[in-house]
Design a protein around this motif. Structure first.
Motif, PDB file in Angstrom:
ATOM      1  N   LEU A 263       0.819  -1.210   0.000  1.00 56.31           N
ATOM      2  CA  LEU A 263       0.000   0.000   0.000  1.00 56.31           C
ATOM      3  C   LEU A 263       0.854   1.262   0.000  1.00 56.31           C
ATOM      4  O   LEU A 263       0.377   2.336  -0.345  1.00 56.31           O
ATOM      5  CB  LEU A 263      -0.946   0.010   1.210  1.00 56.31           C
ATOM      6  CG  LEU A 263      -1.916  -1.168   1.311  1.00 56.31           C
ATOM      7  CD1 LEU A 263      -2.928  -0.931   2.421  1.00 56.31           C
ATOM      8  CD2 LEU A 263      -2.644  -1.418  -0.006  1.00 56.31           C
ATOM      9  N   ILE A 264       2.107   1.134   0.435  1.00 53.14           N
ATOM     10  CA  ILE A 264       2.981   2.316   0.392  1.00 53.14           C
ATOM     11  C   ILE A 264       4.256   1.956  -0.351  1.00 53.14           C
ATOM     12  O   ILE A 264       4.660   0.792  -0.386  1.00 53.14           O
ATOM     13  CB  ILE A 264       3.312   2.851   1.808  1.00 53.14           C
ATOM     14  CG1 ILE A 264       3.828   1.723   2.695  1.00 53.14           C
ATOM     15  CG2 ILE A 264       2.112   3.503   2.426  1.00 53.14           C
ATOM     16  CD1 ILE A 264       4.054   2.156   4.126  1.00 53.14           C
ATOM     17  N   ASP A 265       4.868   2.968  -0.916  1.00 57.14           N
ATOM     18  CA  ASP A 265       6.103   2.739  -1.665  1.00 57.14           C
ATOM     19  C   ASP A 265       7.234   2.455  -0.691  1.00 57.14           C
ATOM     20  O   ASP A 265       7.647   3.325   0.083  1.00 57.14           O
ATOM     21  CB  ASP A 265       6.407   3.989  -2.508  1.00 57.14           C
ATOM     22  CG  ASP A 265       7.697   3.826  -3.300  1.00 57.14           C
ATOM     23  OD1 ASP A 265       8.312   2.747  -3.214  1.00 57.14           O
ATOM     24  OD2 ASP A 265       8.075   4.783  -3.998  1.00 57.14           O
ATOM     25  N   LEU A 266       7.718   1.212  -0.709  1.00 53.88           N
ATOM     26  CA  LEU A 266       8.735   0.826   0.267  1.00 53.88           C
ATOM     27  C   LEU A 266      10.155   1.132  -0.206  1.00 53.88           C
ATOM     28  O   LEU A 266      11.122   0.878   0.510  1.00 53.88           O
ATOM     29  CB  LEU A 266       8.609  -0.671   0.586  1.00 53.88           C
ATOM     30  CG  LEU A 266       7.337  -1.080   1.337  1.00 53.88           C
ATOM     31  CD1 LEU A 266       7.224  -2.596   1.454  1.00 53.88           C
ATOM     32  CD2 LEU A 266       7.297  -0.456   2.732  1.00 53.88           C
ATOM     33  N   SER A 267      10.278   1.701  -1.397  1.00 55.44           N
ATOM     34  CA  SER A 267      11.637   1.905  -1.929  1.00 55.44           C
ATOM     35  C   SER A 267      12.416   2.930  -1.102  1.00 55.44           C
ATOM     36  O   SER A 267      13.630   2.858  -0.999  1.00 55.44           O
ATOM     37  CB  SER A 267      11.592   2.289  -3.406  1.00 55.44           C
ATOM     38  OG  SER A 267      10.888   3.476  -3.591  1.00 55.44           O
ATOM     39  N   GLY A 270      14.610   1.334   1.351  1.00 51.92           N
ATOM     40  CA  GLY A 270      15.655   0.445   0.848  1.00 51.92           C
ATOM     41  C   GLY A 270      15.150  -0.889   0.326  1.00 51.92           C
ATOM     42  O   GLY A 270      15.923  -1.819   0.120  1.00 51.92           O
ATOM     43  N   ILE A 271      13.851  -0.982   0.111  1.00 47.65           N
ATOM     44  CA  ILE A 271      13.300  -2.229  -0.416  1.00 47.65           C
ATOM     45  C   ILE A 271      12.881  -1.971  -1.862  1.00 47.65           C
ATOM     46  O   ILE A 271      12.375  -0.889  -2.178  1.00 47.65           O
ATOM     47  CB  ILE A 271      12.098  -2.679   0.445  1.00 47.65           C
ATOM     48  CG1 ILE A 271      12.613  -3.041   1.843  1.00 47.65           C
ATOM     49  CG2 ILE A 271      11.358  -3.839  -0.189  1.00 47.65           C
ATOM     50  CD1 ILE A 271      11.537  -3.243   2.852  1.00 47.65           C
ATOM     51  N   SER A 272      13.101  -2.946  -2.731  1.00 45.61           N
ATOM     52  CA  SER A 272      12.817  -2.733  -4.160  1.00 45.61           C
ATOM     53  C   SER A 272      11.404  -2.201  -4.380  1.00 45.61           C
ATOM     54  O   SER A 272      10.473  -2.586  -3.681  1.00 45.61           O
ATOM     55  CB  SER A 272      12.930  -4.039  -4.940  1.00 45.61           C
ATOM     56  OG  SER A 272      14.168  -4.611  -4.723  1.00 45.61           O
ATOM     57  N   TYR A 273      11.280  -1.392  -5.392  1.00 46.27           N
ATOM     58  CA  TYR A 273       9.983  -0.842  -5.718  1.00 46.27           C
ATOM     59  C   TYR A 273       9.017  -1.953  -6.139  1.00 46.27           C
ATOM     60  O   TYR A 273       9.357  -2.824  -6.915  1.00 46.27           O
ATOM     61  CB  TYR A 273      10.120   0.177  -6.857  1.00 46.27           C
ATOM     62  CG  TYR A 273       8.782   0.633  -7.350  1.00 46.27           C
ATOM     63  CD1 TYR A 273       8.054   1.574  -6.626  1.00 46.27           C
ATOM     64  CD2 TYR A 273       8.229   0.081  -8.495  1.00 46.27           C
ATOM     65  CE1 TYR A 273       6.801   1.962  -7.049  1.00 46.27           C
ATOM     66  CE2 TYR A 273       6.969   0.468  -8.926  1.00 46.27           C
ATOM     67  CZ  TYR A 273       6.266   1.405  -8.197  1.00 46.27           C
ATOM     68  OH  TYR A 273       5.022   1.766  -8.604  1.00 46.27           O
ATOM     69  N   GLU A 274       7.821  -1.909  -5.623  1.00 45.29           N
ATOM     70  CA  GLU A 274       6.749  -2.808  -6.025  1.00 45.29           C
ATOM     71  C   GLU A 274       5.552  -1.945  -6.363  1.00 45.29           C
ATOM     72  O   GLU A 274       5.281  -0.964  -5.668  1.00 45.29           O
ATOM     73  CB  GLU A 274       6.341  -3.696  -4.842  1.00 45.29           C
ATOM     74  CG  GLU A 274       7.180  -4.905  -4.619  1.00 45.29           C
ATOM     75  CD  GLU A 274       6.816  -6.029  -5.569  1.00 45.29           C
ATOM     76  OE1 GLU A 274       5.756  -6.637  -5.394  1.00 45.29           O
ATOM     77  OE2 GLU A 274       7.590  -6.263  -6.513  1.00 45.29           O
TER      78      GLU A 274
END
Ligand SMILES: *Cc1c(COP(=O)(O)O)cnc(C)c1O
Length: 466
Positions: A263-267, A270-274
């Motif tokens: 639900l939120i952009d985790l990039s 430091g986590i790959s964009y989903e």
């Protein structure tokens, strides 16, 4: 063999009359205690041939403790907590996402009292259980309407059955996936009564492949997130915004099974964009489905968002009744989704997100602390802190390697298999990773209190070993 030895075995009634055993009945059902006594007596009877009188007396001196232990073991719940030392955050075998105390509190309140589960308080008449989540889902992810069912597998099945029963659904060959536990796109399609129309190839599918397959029978275009695998190299696939072009041209709905439901952009952590759910909707998906207990970090659920017209049709599908969620799920999901109204709350209060975004420095300190707490076992174990990698799990972000720190244990007697088993058989089982002659305990997935459980577990394990 001495037949007289049998006479030394106590009677069931004598054991039942023992003080400790009588006391046990305050906590453990009588039937379980009786069963435990009989089992331990049978055990002894079966082995009596191997024993002399002295041997039997020794066994008898341990009998009561054995019965107490067995009765306690039998009385335990079968579903119980474990320590997750694997570092796999969304561990499907260990319960996927955890929910926090606040969320539990809401579930408790709603389920220990009567509620407006299916009662419209404004109109004073029957309401819908699905109404409670609509507002928060709309606020958090957007979409005109929402429906929540048992899990994402049910969400996909319900969607296909409602939108495309008896019609063709076009899917890329690169997206005909299987998710653990027998969710397979072709089979779900068949169950739904829709006809799978596969297009493209395993590694490449183009927009024209979809377009060339559109005909009078086409009921939907489906995009499936290849959650648990990736095709790398010479590849191309078609994104939702491109499929949306065909939707406009041919008036065919576009469905996306997003799997994990980010639900939120985790990039930024430091986590790959989903792709997030709201982006999928913005790019033109008419219906998006995703899980409640993967990256969203809530209870098991399948969430369907999108065009009101389709959601209303789904509500009338008899499958909705079969897949319906109960009040526990609604209460837990409403409380979890609320955190997303403020991203900082989501990151700090949803255990899944907190574990995924915890700072490396903190993991380092925690592993050093745990390793130093273990110093007393240095006689039996080589104990070290090592940099390593955690996994997201749950079929989400399969290639993601999250840097982490582990405490590693290497038994000096070399008996790694035994130590792993003893930790797993601990009162609170401790599940670890075994790699290259060492046990790895990844502190990322340890919770408050787990350190003590691990120390205790090691104490018990090493007592057996020495
Ligand atoms: C996980 C997943 C599912 C199944 O979801 P459940 O909530 O486990 O039923 C379906 N599709 C995709 C793409 C997934 O990743």
């Amino acid at each position: 063999m001495d037949n007289n030895l049998y006479k030394l075995l106590p009677k069931v009634d004598d054991i039942l009359a023992m003080e400790d055993i009588k006391e046990l009945q305050n906590n453990i059902p009588y039937s379980i205690i009786l069963e435990s006594i009989r089992e331990e007596l049978d055990n002894l009877r079966n082995r009596i041939k191997e024993l002399d009188e002295q041997g039997l007396l020794k066994e008898l001196s341990m009998l009561k403790d054995r019965i107490l232990r067995l009765a306690n073991k039998k009385n335990r719940y079968k579903l119980r907590t474990v320590v997750n030392g694997t570092g796999i955050v969304i561990h499907t075998n260990l319960g996927r996402s955890l929910i926090n105390e606040e969320v539990i509190e809401n579930m408790k309140t709603v389920s220990t009292k009567y509620s407006n589960l299916e009662y419209d308080l404004e109109k004073g008449m029957r309401g819908s259980r699905y109404s409670h989540l609509e507002e928060v889902v709309a606020n958090v992810v957007g979409g005109e309407a929402a429906l929540v069912v048992n899990n994402n597998a049910a969400a996909v099945l319900l969607t296909l059955s409602t939108v495309a029963r008896g019609k063709e659904v076009i899917v890329s060959r690169g997206e005909l996936i299987e998710i653990g536990g027998a969710f397979r796109v072709p089979e779900v399609m068949e169950q739904s009564g829709a006809i799978l129309r596969e297009v493209g190839t395993t590694n490449k599918t183009h927009l024209r492949d979809y377009e060339n397959s559109i005909n009078d029978m086409t009921g939907a275009l489906l995009k499936v997130h290849t959650s648990n695998y990736r095709i790398l190299g010479f590849t191309s696939n078609v994104e939702i915004d491109e499929l949306a072009i065909l939707k406009e041209k041919y008036n065919i709905p576009v469905i996306e099974d997003l799997g994990s439901g980010v639900l939120i952009d985790l990039s930024k952590y430091g986590i790959s964009y989903e792709p997030t759910v709201s982006q999928s909707l913005k790019k033109g998906a008419d219906i998006v489905t995703f899980s409640g207990d993967k990256l969203l970090g809530g209870p098991q659920a399948g969430i369907i968002v999108g065009k009101r017209e389709w959601i209303e049709k789904m509500k009338k599908n008899p499958l909705t009744r079969a897949f319906r969620v109960d009040k526990f799920t609604i209460a837990a999901l409403e409380a979890t989704l609320r955190y997303y109204l403020d991203e900082n709350d989501a990151i700090s209060k949803i255990p899944t997100l907190r574990m995924l975004t915890v700072k490396l420095e903190e993991l380092k300190l925690r592993s050093e602390k745990l390793a130093s707490d273990m110093a007393a076992f240095g006689e039996y174990l080589d104990i070290n802190v090592e940099e390593s990698y955690s996994e997201v799990g749950g079929g989400s972000l399969p290639l993601e390697k999250l840097k982490t720190y582990c405490v590693t244990l290497k038994p000096k007697d070399g008996n790694l298999v035994l130590l792993e088993r003893l930790l797993r058989e601990n009162d609170t089982p401790i599940i670890v990773r075994v790699f290259k002659e060492k046990i790895y305990i990844d502190v990322r997935t340890l919770l408050n209190g787990d350190d003590l459980t691990i120390i205790d577990g090691l104490k018990n394990a090493l007592r057996y070993e020495v």
